[in-house]
Scaffold this motif. Structure first.
Motif, PDB file in Angstrom:
ATOM      1  N   ASN A  31       0.828  -1.212   0.000  1.00 11.24           N
ATOM      2  CA  ASN A  31       0.000   0.000   0.000  1.00 11.24           C
ATOM      3  C   ASN A  31       0.860   1.257   0.000  1.00 11.24           C
ATOM      4  O   ASN A  31       0.536   2.246  -0.668  1.00 11.24           O
ATOM      5  N   TYR A  34       2.089   1.842  -3.474  1.00 10.63           N
ATOM      6  CA  TYR A  34       0.986   2.360  -4.298  1.00 10.63           C
ATOM      7  C   TYR A  34       0.749   3.841  -4.003  1.00 10.63           C
ATOM      8  O   TYR A  34       0.506   4.643  -4.913  1.00 10.63           O
ATOM      9  N   LEU A  95      -7.162   1.010  -9.139  1.00 10.78           N
ATOM     10  CA  LEU A  95      -6.656   0.297  -7.969  1.00 10.78           C
ATOM     11  C   LEU A  95      -7.513  -0.930  -7.656  1.00 10.78           C
ATOM     12  O   LEU A  95      -6.987  -1.984  -7.260  1.00 10.78           O
ATOM     13  N   VAL A 100      -6.875  -3.391  -4.802  1.00 10.90           N
ATOM     14  CA  VAL A 100      -6.413  -2.425  -3.807  1.00 10.90           C
ATOM     15  C   VAL A 100      -7.517  -1.397  -3.580  1.00 10.90           C
ATOM     16  O   VAL A 100      -8.161  -0.933  -4.534  1.00 10.90           O
ATOM     17  N   LEU A 102      -8.700   2.294  -2.592  1.00  9.53           N
ATOM     18  CA  LEU A 102      -8.165   3.651  -2.580  1.00  9.53           C
ATOM     19  C   LEU A 102      -8.211   4.263  -1.179  1.00  9.53           C
ATOM     20  O   LEU A 102      -7.286   4.985  -0.778  1.00  9.53           O
TER      21      LEU A 102
END
Length: 547
Positions: A31, A34, A95, A100, A102
């Motif tokens: 994370n 990202y 994402l 993933v 946001l």
């Protein structure tokens, strides 16, 4: 207007950045990676927009706004920039394709430790608003390594820990070595008369490099991007004699002292060292900023004759008030202008926002400290004061008590608020009541002499953060019922009044409130282990706490 980017393009860019910067694939990335990759993507978009906007400003010869403040409480940048650029939904979908969330990525970003309260939040709101409304604007502050402090309550008592925001926040900063400025402190000033020319020479000074880091500030649905330029103190001094003797602490000690300027926001000033450091912070900010403003202007116009026509410098409270004598120094010493011409340029360039009505909170400096740290600036301030007092004598009918109250140098102190009012073409408070108190009490003598200077600018809030970003349910209801015009003009919210007695709308509004209470209750439970009854009234106050 808003940045257009397809999901495919964002996915490609994000994948490339993850590989180039972190050597990971989307499947391997954490994370934190990202977050940094998405931030770098946004910064590249903002820089491109900023460069394009700057070209338009230069081509049109537009007036530029420079906003100086010791604080800019910017908050988290990722969520705000994605929203303003129209990329929030695209980012969420890209994402999600990588499995993933946001919202989890938002939590990786620390708050930028550049302020602690209303002063810095007002400055941050102005940057957002100036960019949104299309004004060319640059904010100036210091790139503090640590914010004021991170607060903990232990057994009911406050404890303070360093607020180290840069490890997660530095991704938003773009270092600009090409705009580095040298700032001089201490030393002596020689007055020299040579061949009919009177000039000053500053010697034996301490020099510190001010290195700028740019943080781009997006405007909502706008072509404009503002820039917050943050100055970091760096020193290349080293005592080689001590170093060669193995005394490394002494050899590098002066570097540490010089670089303390940008270490911590507001060092404690209940001792002389703290007072000296605060004064150095303020001159460091203003000297570097004025140099940068003048450099930009000269690059565009090759003259300072039109500075007041093309530049507006706003000082937010008195912390940046040293910008006034610093611009005088540049005009007098570096450019050779007469005192009268320099003062005319200065007084048509500066404006001042006052933030306090408490006389004990109006900033004052001990004259000996001021003279020691800033010898040339001290000379200029003394000259400003002498000329101002002479000017006041006929205007006050020779009222010496009134002149004493309005003077900049008095009782062995330098009064920064008086300097700010004296040199600014406009002075305002941050609410109608505040601005009235300024006229009736705090600066009543100045108001009596120059009533045209005083105005009001009511403090604002970042409405889109509180509404569009923090309350999506209410935002959707408003967009459905009154259209999207309120997003750039909040006065349009008055259109919602016509639904005040519409039972169906009130029921929907109640459901949105309920959902928000559930969200808050969930947060409280997850972070504090406390269960809150959502059928109770929620009465919440959020306010920063000082020592």
């Amino acid at each position: 207007m808003q940045t257009a980017m397809t999901k495919e393009k964002m996915k490609q860019l994000l994948t490339t950045i993850l590989d180039r910067e972190f050597s990971v694939s989307p499947q391997e990335a954490s994370n934190e990676q990202y977050y940094r990759a998405l931030a770098l993507l946004v910064v590249s978009q903002l820089k491109r927009k900023y460069d394009d906007f700057n070209m338009q400003v230069n081509a049109g010869g537009k007036k530029r706004i420079y906003y100086l403040c010791m604080e800019f409480l910017m908050g988290r940048s990722l969520k705000n920039n994605l929203f303003n650029l129209g990329l929030r939904d695209t980012a969420a979908q890209v994402l999600a394709g990588f499995d993933v969330n946001l919202e989890d990525i938002y939590e990786c970003e620390p708050d930028a430790g550049l302020g602690n309260g209303g002063l810095g939040r007002l400055a941050a709101c102005y940057m957002d608003a100036l960019a949104t409304t299309g004004y060319p604007a640059v904010g100036y502050s210091i790139c503090y390594e640590f914010g004021i402090f991170r607060q903990k309550l232990v057994n009911g008592w406050q404890t303070e820990e360093p607020d180290n925001w840069l490890p997660g926040g530095d991704v938003w900063l773009v270092r600009r070595d090409d705009r580095t400025v040298e700032v001089h402190f201490d030393g002596q000033v020689d007055e020299i008369y040579d061949d009919g020319y009177y000039y000053f020479s500053h010697r034996n000074y301490t020099k510190i490099k001010a290195v700028p880091y740019d943080m781009y500030v997006s405007g909502y649905n706008s072509d404009a991007v503002a820039c917050l330029r943050l100055w970091k103190a760096e020193s290349d001094h080293i005592d080689m004699e001590s170093f060669n003797k193995g005394d490394y602490v002494r050899a590098l000690g002066q570097n540490s002292m010089n670089e303390a300027i940008s270490k911590i926001l507001y060092p404690n000033d209940n001792h002389i060292e703290g007072k000296s450091l605060r004064l150095r912070q303020q001159y460091f900010l203003t000297c570097a900023s004025i140099s940068d403003i003048v450099t930009t202007h000269m690059k565009n116009y090759r003259t300072l004759e039109n500075l007041a026509d093309k530049v507006a410098i706003h000082i937010n409270d008195t912390h940046p008030a040293l910008a006034i004598p610093e611009l005088m120094r540049v005009l007098l010493d570096d450019c050779g202008y007469s005192w009268e011409k320099s003062w005319d340029i200065v007084t048509h360039t500066f404006a001042y926002t006052n933030h306090t009505v408490l006389s004990e909170a109006l900033e004052k400096w001990n004259e000996d400290l001021f003279k020691s740290v800033l010898p040339r600036i001290y000379q200029i301030v003394k000259e400003i004061n002498e000329r101002y007092c002479r000017e006041l004598y006929p205007k006050t009918g020779g009222d010496l008590d009134m002149i004493s109250r309005m003077s900049i140098c008095a009782y062995h102190q330098i009064r920064m608020a008086n300097l700010s009012v004296c040199a600014s073409h406009h002075v305002n408070g941050v609410s109608a009541l505040h601005s009235q108190i300024i006229k009736d009490d705090v600066f009543k003598d100045f108001y009596k002499i120059n009533p045209e200077k005083f105005t009001n600018v009511t403090n604002g809030i970042a409405a889109r953060r509180w509404l569009n970003q923090s309350n999506p349910g209410l935002t959707s209801l408003l967009q459905e019922l009154i259209g999207a015009g309120f997003e750039k003009d909040m006065a349009n919210l008055s259109k919602f009044k016509k639904y005040a007695k519409d039972t169906a709308v009130l029921d929907r509004l109640g459901a949105i409130k309920r959902e928000n209470k559930l969200r808050l209750a969930k947060y409280i439970h997850e972070h504090m282990g406390i269960d809150v009854n959502c059928d109770s009234i929620f009465d919440v106050q959020v306010k920063r706490l000082h020592e």
